[in-house]
Every structure is written in C-alpha cells, then in structure tokens.
Motif scaffolding. Structure first.
Motif, PDB file in Angstrom:
ATOM      1  N   GLU A  52       0.156   3.554  64.930  1.00  0.00           N
ATOM      2  CA  GLU A  52       0.078   2.417  65.867  1.00  0.00           C
ATOM      3  C   GLU A  52      -1.328   2.325  66.473  1.00  0.00           C
ATOM      4  OE1 GLU A  52       1.998  -0.217  66.483  1.00  0.00           O
ATOM      5  OE2 GLU A  52       3.097   0.620  64.766  1.00  0.00           O
ATOM      6  N   ASP A  53      -1.815   3.433  66.996  1.00  0.00           N
ATOM      7  CA  ASP A  53      -3.148   3.444  67.618  1.00  0.00           C
ATOM      8  C   ASP A  53      -4.242   3.077  66.618  1.00  0.00           C
ATOM      9  OD1 ASP A  53      -2.033   4.089  70.001  1.00  0.00           O
ATOM     10  OD2 ASP A  53      -2.653   6.211  69.993  1.00  0.00           O
ATOM     11  N   SER A  54      -4.046   3.479  65.365  1.00  0.00           N
ATOM     12  CA  SER A  54      -5.088   3.238  64.361  1.00  0.00           C
ATOM     13  C   SER A  54      -5.272   1.747  64.089  1.00  0.00           C
ATOM     14  CB  SER A  54      -4.756   3.964  63.054  1.00  0.00           C
ATOM     15  OG  SER A  54      -3.765   3.252  62.328  1.00  0.00           O
ATOM     16  N   LEU A  94     -14.606   6.223  60.652  1.00  0.00           N
ATOM     17  CA  LEU A  94     -13.678   6.308  59.528  1.00  0.00           C
ATOM     18  C   LEU A  94     -12.271   6.658  60.016  1.00  0.00           C
ATOM     19  CD1 LEU A  94     -13.633   6.348  56.364  1.00  0.00           C
ATOM     20  CD2 LEU A  94     -14.158   8.795  56.500  1.00  0.00           C
ATOM     21  N   VAL A  95     -11.291   5.895  59.520  1.00  0.00           N
ATOM     22  CA  VAL A  95      -9.883   6.212  59.779  1.00  0.00           C
ATOM     23  C   VAL A  95      -9.235   6.543  58.444  1.00  0.00           C
ATOM     24  CG1 VAL A  95      -7.671   5.361  60.657  1.00  0.00           C
ATOM     25  CG2 VAL A  95      -9.793   4.670  61.785  1.00  0.00           C
ATOM     26  N   LEU A  96      -8.526   7.669  58.374  1.00  0.00           N
ATOM     27  CA  LEU A  96      -7.899   8.111  57.131  1.00  0.00           C
ATOM     28  C   LEU A  96      -6.385   8.163  57.302  1.00  0.00           C
ATOM     29  CD1 LEU A  96     -10.373  11.034  56.328  1.00  0.00           C
ATOM     30  CD2 LEU A  96     -10.251   8.825  55.167  1.00  0.00           C
ATOM     31  N   HIS A  97      -5.686   7.525  56.382  1.00  0.00           N
ATOM     32  CA  HIS A  97      -4.222   7.502  56.428  1.00  0.00           C
ATOM     33  C   HIS A  97      -3.681   8.340  55.278  1.00  0.00           C
ATOM     34  CE1 HIS A  97      -4.496   4.178  59.284  1.00  0.00           C
ATOM     35  NE2 HIS A  97      -5.445   3.689  58.500  1.00  0.00           N
ATOM     36  N   PHE A  98      -2.670   9.133  55.575  1.00  0.00           N
ATOM     37  CA  PHE A  98      -2.096  10.002  54.549  1.00  0.00           C
ATOM     38  C   PHE A  98      -0.616   9.678  54.369  1.00  0.00           C
ATOM     39  CE2 PHE A  98      -0.450  14.381  53.372  1.00  0.00           C
ATOM     40  CZ  PHE A  98      -0.947  14.362  52.071  1.00  0.00           C
ATOM     41  N   TYR A  99      -0.263   9.406  53.114  1.00  0.00           N
ATOM     42  CA  TYR A  99       1.119   9.086  52.752  1.00  0.00           C
ATOM     43  C   TYR A  99       1.669  10.200  51.871  1.00  0.00           C
ATOM     44  CZ  TYR A  99       0.119   4.327  54.335  1.00  0.00           C
ATOM     45  OH  TYR A  99      -0.215   3.236  55.095  1.00  0.00           O
ATOM     46  N   GLY A 100       2.985  10.321  51.824  1.00  0.00           N
ATOM     47  CA  GLY A 100       3.607  11.300  50.945  1.00  0.00           C
ATOM     48  C   GLY A 100       4.918  10.771  50.424  1.00  0.00           C
ATOM     49  N   LYS A 101       5.211  11.098  49.148  1.00  0.00           N
ATOM     50  CA  LYS A 101       6.450  10.592  48.568  1.00  0.00           C
ATOM     51  C   LYS A 101       7.008  11.564  47.537  1.00  0.00           C
ATOM     52  CE  LYS A 101       8.015   6.620  45.851  1.00  0.00           C
ATOM     53  NZ  LYS A 101       9.181   6.005  46.491  1.00  0.00           N
ATOM     54  N   TYR A 119     -10.496   0.437  66.519  1.00  0.00           N
ATOM     55  CA  TYR A 119     -10.740   0.902  65.150  1.00  0.00           C
ATOM     56  C   TYR A 119     -10.878  -0.239  64.148  1.00  0.00           C
ATOM     57  CZ  TYR A 119      -9.212   5.088  67.493  1.00  0.00           C
ATOM     58  OH  TYR A 119      -9.102   6.120  68.392  1.00  0.00           O
ATOM     59  N   SER A 120     -10.915  -1.483  64.660  1.00  0.00           N
ATOM     60  CA  SER A 120     -10.947  -2.622  63.728  1.00  0.00           C
ATOM     61  C   SER A 120     -12.284  -2.716  62.992  1.00  0.00           C
ATOM     62  CB  SER A 120     -10.633  -3.924  64.474  1.00  0.00           C
ATOM     63  OG  SER A 120     -11.571  -4.121  65.511  1.00  0.00           O
ATOM     64  N   SER A 121     -13.327  -2.130  63.574  1.00  0.00           N
ATOM     65  CA  SER A 121     -14.636  -2.164  62.899  1.00  0.00           C
ATOM     66  C   SER A 121     -14.852  -0.908  62.044  1.00  0.00           C
ATOM     67  CB  SER A 121     -15.752  -2.271  63.936  1.00  0.00           C
ATOM     68  OG  SER A 121     -15.751  -1.100  64.733  1.00  0.00           O
ATOM     69  N   PHE A 122     -13.881   0.014  62.070  1.00  0.00           N
ATOM     70  CA  PHE A 122     -14.000   1.244  61.286  1.00  0.00           C
ATOM     71  C   PHE A 122     -13.614   0.988  59.833  1.00  0.00           C
ATOM     72  CE2 PHE A 122     -13.810   5.038  64.388  1.00  0.00           C
ATOM     73  CZ  PHE A 122     -14.462   4.332  65.390  1.00  0.00           C
TER      74      PHE A 122
END
Ligand code: GTP
Ligand code: MN
Ligand code: MN
Ligand code: MN
Ligand code: MN
Ligand code: MN
Length: 210
Positions: free
Chosen positions: A22-24, A118-125, A29-32
């Motif tokens: 949510e915070d991201s 930089l914002v990094l998102h991590f997914y897992g499946k 962070y819109s310019s990241f």
C-alpha cells in the motif's frame, strides 16, 4: 517486521527497507523506479542419496551481469507491479500466462532503497512438480534466454556434512538487488525450511565468508 531479521544480511552495498505494498503506491514513490521479481517453486519429498531432503525446486537465474536473481524486471510506464512481473516472466522464462499468471495475492514483500530511488516488489507462487518441470523446460525457448538470462538454476536447500556446501555455499554467490534476502524470505514465508534451518545456513555462510 517478521523479516527484519534478514535485513542487510551480507548485502553491504545495498540498503533496502521493507515497506507495505500500500505504502509503495504512495505519492512519495511515484517518481521512483519500480521492479518486480518472482519466486516460482514446487515442494517435493525427494531425498538425495538417501541423505539430503530436497524440500523444493525453486527457480532462480544466472543473469547477463553474472549475478544471481529471480526472473522479473523493471515495471514499464503504464504498468502496475503485477502487470510488470507477469510480462517479465513471459519474456525471461516464457511463462504461459494463461496457466500461471501471478495475482495480487502472490505479493510477498516490497522494499525501498531511497538513495537509489528504487522500489522492489517480490512475488511468490507455488506450482505442482509437473508444472515446475514444464515451466523449466520452456525457459530455454524464452525470448530473453541467451542474452538477458543465461540459465535457470535450482538452489540447493540442504547443508552438507562439512557445514558449508549446499545452501550456505549457494548464499555466498553474488546477487542482484536484494534477491539473496528475498530467497531467505521466500523460504521462511512459504515454510519451505524451518526457521532454525534458515538461521543455521545463514550463520554457516557468514562464518565461512570471514
Ligand atoms: P531489462 O529488461 O534489460 O530492462 O531488465 P529488467 O527489466 O529485466 O530488469 P532487472 O531484472 O535487471 O531488474 C531491475 C532492477 O532490479 C535492478 O536494479 C536489479 O539490480 C534489481 N534486481 C534484479 N534481479 C532482482 C531480484 O531477483 N530481486 C530483486 N529484489 N532485485 C533484483
Ligand atoms: Mn556425477
Ligand atoms: Mn527482463
Ligand atoms: Mn530481469
Ligand atoms: Mn525489462
Ligand atoms: Mn528486457
């Protein structure tokens, strides 16, 4: 907060803080730059040489820059992090999105590096053993195979008799972004290894690195 334990472990040059998804999405962070990567895995009961529990097949990759990482990449303009990870998985591993498209609920953790914008998102499946094999086979004919990605690898999750070979040795490789931390978080989040097994492997890797 339960992942703080692994913050900055071994990642001397990287300084990532965990933030909520949510915070991201906030103004700040819109310019990241945003990037999304994913851990596909299949649990299995295989015991190797009557000795080591395999636990799971996890898909990581050797990247063009010689670093290990997960498949995924930069979120393009007009995409959200989920669109980005699905497109990158199609490009880098040839993932069949009709069968294996990631969902918002597959997001595991996100990080911000304020000095790198930089914002990094991590997914897992989790997928079945058969699906994993099928996905892995297809990576060789993915659009980006041979240039951006130089081969998929499965990390060993056991520790061998000398206390170093296996997962601790694997952790001593060089990793893109904070993907080493993501691997540890993935092992913990999906309960692929027990907490004390993860901690022992981390301790062993750090001890042998000294
Ligand atoms: P191009 O398609 O060539 O633009 O590359 P890409 O979009 O696939 O980008 P890449 O996967 O290299 O990721 C972009 C950023 O994320 C870089 O800053 C990397 O250092 C970082 N990165 C790469 N792999 C991983 C990973 O597995 N996890 C994390 N957290 N970061 C990574
Ligand atoms: Mn042999
Ligand atoms: Mn890519
Ligand atoms: Mn990539
Ligand atoms: Mn890209
Ligand atoms: Mn690309």
């Amino acid at each position: 907060a339960q992942y703080e334990h692994y913050g900055r472990v071994g990642d001397i040059k990287e300084d990532f803080d965990i933030i909520s998804y949510e915070d991201s999405k906030g103004e700040l962070y819109s310019s990241f730059k945003h990037a999304s990567h994913a851990m596909l895995f299949a649990r299995n009961d295989t015991v190797l040489w009557d000795l080591y529990k395999s636990r799971a097949a996890i898909m990581m990759q050797m990247r063009f820059d010689g670093l290990l990482g997960f498949p995924g990449g930069l979120v393009d303009p007009g995409e959200n992090p989920l669109d980005g990870v699905n497109r990158e998985l199609e490009e880098e591993i040839g993932l069949d999105l009709c069968k294996h498209k990631l969902q918002n609920s597959d997001q595991v953790v996100s990080f911000v590096n304020k000095s790198k914008n930089l914002v990094l998102h991590f997914y897992g499946k989790e997928v079945t053993v058969n699906d994993f094999s099928e996905i892995e086979m297809k990576t060789l004919s993915a659009p980006d195979y041979g240039n951006e990605t130089l081969g998929m690898i499965r990390p060993p999750l056991y520790t061998m008799g000398d206390g170093y070979r296996g997962l601790p040795a694997f952790l001593s490789n060089s990793y893109a972004g904070n993907s080493r931390q993501e691997l540890l978080i993935g092992l913990q989040h999906f309960k692929i290894l027990e907490q004390d097994e993860i901690e022992k492997a981390v301790d062993s890797w750090k001890t042998f690195m000294k």
